[in-house]
Scaffold this motif. Structure first.
Motif, short mmCIF file in Angstrom:
data_model
loop_
_atom_site.label_atom_id
_atom_site.label_comp_id
_atom_site.label_asym_id
_atom_site.label_seq_id
_atom_site.Cartn_x
_atom_site.Cartn_y
_atom_site.Cartn_z
N GLU A 78 0.83 -1.21 0.00
CA GLU A 78 0.00 0.00 0.00
C GLU A 78 0.86 1.26 0.00
OE1 GLU A 78 -3.86 -1.85 2.44
OE2 GLU A 78 -2.43 -0.54 3.45
N CYS A 79 1.87 1.30 0.87
CA CYS A 79 2.67 2.53 0.94
C CYS A 79 3.57 2.68 -0.29
CB CYS A 79 3.45 2.63 2.24
SG CYS A 79 4.77 1.45 2.47
N CYS A 80 3.97 1.57 -0.91
CA CYS A 80 4.75 1.66 -2.14
C CYS A 80 3.88 2.15 -3.30
CB CYS A 80 5.38 0.31 -2.49
SG CYS A 80 6.75 -0.16 -1.41
N THR A 81 2.60 1.84 -3.27
CA THR A 81 1.67 2.34 -4.28
C THR A 81 1.48 3.84 -4.13
OG1 THR A 81 0.50 0.22 -4.36
CG2 THR A 81 -0.68 2.15 -5.20
N ARG A 82 1.47 4.31 -2.90
CA ARG A 82 1.24 5.74 -2.63
C ARG A 82 2.47 6.60 -2.89
NH1 ARG A 82 -1.87 3.61 1.85
NH2 ARG A 82 -0.02 3.59 3.17
N ASN A 83 3.66 6.02 -2.82
CA ASN A 83 4.89 6.80 -2.84
C ASN A 83 5.85 6.31 -3.91
OD1 ASN A 83 4.34 8.33 -0.21
ND2 ASN A 83 4.23 6.20 0.48
N GLU A 84 6.18 7.17 -4.85
CA GLU A 84 6.98 6.76 -6.00
C GLU A 84 8.43 6.44 -5.65
OE1 GLU A 84 6.97 9.88 -8.85
OE2 GLU A 84 8.07 11.30 -7.57
N ASP A 85 8.90 6.89 -4.47
CA ASP A 85 10.27 6.63 -4.06
C ASP A 85 10.39 5.41 -3.13
OD1 ASP A 85 11.22 8.92 -5.43
OD2 ASP A 85 10.59 10.18 -3.76
N PHE A 86 9.29 4.66 -2.98
CA PHE A 86 9.27 3.47 -2.14
C PHE A 86 9.20 2.22 -3.03
CE2 PHE A 86 7.39 5.11 2.14
CZ PHE A 86 8.29 6.16 2.13
N PHE A 87 10.04 1.24 -2.71
CA PHE A 87 10.06 -0.03 -3.44
C PHE A 87 10.09 -1.18 -2.43
CE2 PHE A 87 12.45 3.22 -5.79
CZ PHE A 87 11.66 3.33 -6.93
N TYR A 88 9.82 -2.38 -2.90
CA TYR A 88 9.85 -3.52 -1.98
C TYR A 88 10.20 -4.80 -2.71
CZ TYR A 88 5.43 -5.63 -3.50
OH TYR A 88 4.44 -6.27 -4.23
N ILE A 89 10.74 -5.74 -1.96
CA ILE A 89 10.88 -7.13 -2.37
C ILE A 89 10.39 -7.96 -1.18
CG2 ILE A 89 12.73 -6.84 -4.05
CD1 ILE A 89 14.75 -7.59 -1.91
N SER A 90 10.00 -9.20 -1.43
CA SER A 90 9.44 -10.03 -0.37
C SER A 90 9.92 -11.47 -0.50
CB SER A 90 7.90 -9.98 -0.44
OG SER A 90 7.33 -10.81 0.55
N PHE A 91 10.33 -12.04 0.63
CA PHE A 91 10.74 -13.44 0.66
C PHE A 91 9.52 -14.36 0.66
CE2 PHE A 91 14.96 -12.64 3.13
CZ PHE A 91 15.51 -12.10 1.98
N GLU A 92 9.70 -15.57 0.14
CA GLU A 92 8.64 -16.58 0.21
C GLU A 92 8.38 -17.00 1.65
OE1 GLU A 92 9.06 -18.82 -4.13
OE2 GLU A 92 9.87 -19.75 -2.33
N LYS A 93 9.44 -17.07 2.46
CA LYS A 93 9.30 -17.42 3.87
C LYS A 93 10.40 -16.75 4.66
CE LYS A 93 11.63 -21.89 3.25
NZ LYS A 93 11.50 -23.37 3.47
N ASN A 94 10.26 -16.74 5.97
CA ASN A 94 11.19 -16.05 6.84
C ASN A 94 12.60 -16.61 6.72
OD1 ASN A 94 12.27 -16.20 10.09
ND2 ASN A 94 11.79 -14.21 9.22
N ARG A 95 13.58 -15.72 6.49
CA ARG A 95 14.96 -16.14 6.34
C ARG A 95 15.91 -15.46 7.33
NH1 ARG A 95 15.50 -20.95 4.08
NH2 ARG A 95 14.46 -21.13 2.06
N GLY A 96 15.43 -14.47 8.08
CA GLY A 96 16.27 -13.83 9.07
C GLY A 96 16.84 -12.50 8.59
N LEU A 97 17.31 -11.72 9.55
CA LEU A 97 17.76 -10.36 9.28
C LEU A 97 18.95 -10.31 8.33
CD1 LEU A 97 17.63 -7.35 9.71
CD2 LEU A 97 18.84 -7.66 11.89
N SER A 98 19.92 -11.18 8.50
CA SER A 98 21.09 -11.15 7.63
C SER A 98 20.70 -11.41 6.17
CB SER A 98 22.14 -12.16 8.08
OG SER A 98 22.75 -11.75 9.28
N ALA A 99 19.78 -12.35 5.97
CA ALA A 99 19.32 -12.65 4.60
C ALA A 99 18.57 -11.46 4.02
CB ALA A 99 18.43 -13.88 4.61
N ALA A 100 17.74 -10.81 4.84
CA ALA A 100 17.00 -9.64 4.36
C ALA A 100 17.95 -8.51 4.00
CB ALA A 100 16.00 -9.19 5.42
N LEU A 101 18.97 -8.30 4.82
CA LEU A 101 19.95 -7.26 4.53
C LEU A 101 20.73 -7.58 3.26
CD1 LEU A 101 21.42 -4.70 5.31
CD2 LEU A 101 22.87 -6.05 6.84
N LYS A 102 21.13 -8.84 3.10
CA LYS A 102 21.85 -9.24 1.89
C LYS A 102 21.00 -9.03 0.65
CE LYS A 102 24.46 -12.99 -0.27
NZ LYS A 102 24.07 -12.53 -1.62
#
Length: 247
Positions: free
Chosen positions: A60-84
């Motif tokens: 929702e917030c990425c739709t509202r804001n042109e400078d916001f982007f996202y990616i999403s994991f299929e399942k939880n992988r932990g903070l280090s994986a998200a940062l990588k």
């Protein structure tokens, strides 16, 4: 490989795991920061397989804001994986990292960026001044940081502070694996000639959601990872090209 982040000088990576209650405030705070950033900046949310409605809020917030982007994991992988993943999918000159809990302020990224460029370093890391956590939590961090400094020799005061800015070319060379987000200063120092600077930043109490850390993953995990780092340090490969004709 490239994407829309290459249109910006700075990508602010925000790992998100079950932070639905924080998303509205997070969106507003980041919106306040972007016009004030000393570098043209965008936001990259990395949903770490959240089990609540965090991903819905992110979309929702990425739709509202042109400078916001996202990616999403299929399942939880932990903070280090998200940062990588955030680093892997960022193509701006600089990348920053902050937590979604807003216990640190994105506005303080300007302090880190200014010091990074002033000292010509590969990374700037925050030090949480007047930390707003319980005595027991601060004690755990003090023990973990002291042990890690002894084992790595990195001199880092507060690797648990989630506010960091890195040159993207250096960030993409980091040998990240599970748990190694706590070792970013030590990992940066593995790169030939790379240095980092530490900068005091503000710290705030958590207003919503729940912390993902406890005694076990704050002390036992880093204890084991210190040995992994020392093994890696003795085998890390550095090289500089003399010449070639690939251009």
């Amino acid at each position: 490989m490239s994407n829309k982040t290459s249109d910006y000088e700075l990508t602010v990576i925000v790992p998100v795991y079950n932070e639905e209650e924080n998303m509205v405030r997070l969106e507003n705070t980041l919106l306040e920061f972007l016009p004030l950033s000393i570098k043209k900046a965008c936001v990259l949310f990395v949903d770490d397989g959240s089990g609540d409605r965090s991903l819905v809020r992110i979309r929702e917030c990425c739709t509202r804001n042109e400078d916001f982007f996202y990616i999403s994991f299929e399942k939880n992988r932990g903070l280090s994986a998200a940062l990588k993943a955030g680093i892997d999918y960022s193509f701006s000159k600089f990348v920053a990292y902050m937590d979604a809990d807003l216990q640190t302020a994105p506005a303080d990224l300007n302090l880190l960026m200014a010091e990074l460029e002033k000292k010509d370093c590969a990374m700037a890391v925050g030090i949480r001044a007047r930390r707003k956590d319980s005595f027991f939590k601060k004690l755990q961090s003090k023990i973990a940081n002291g042990y890690r400094r002894m084992m790595t020799g990195d001199g880092a005061i507060d690797t648990g502070c989630p506010l960091k800015v890195l040159r993207t070319d250096a960030a993409k060379k980091l040998p990240l694996f599970k748990g190694m987000h706590r070792f970013l200063p030590a990992l940066i120092m593995l790169q030939d000639g790379a240095e980092y600077v530490q900068v005091p930043v503000r710290h705030f109490p958590r207003e919503a959601g729940k912390s993902k850390y406890h005694l076990w993953n704050r002390l036992w995990g880093p204890f084991i990872d210190c040995f992994a780092y020392r093994w890696m340090r003795s085998r890390y490969i550095n090289y500089r090209l003399k010449e070639g004709n690939l251009r």
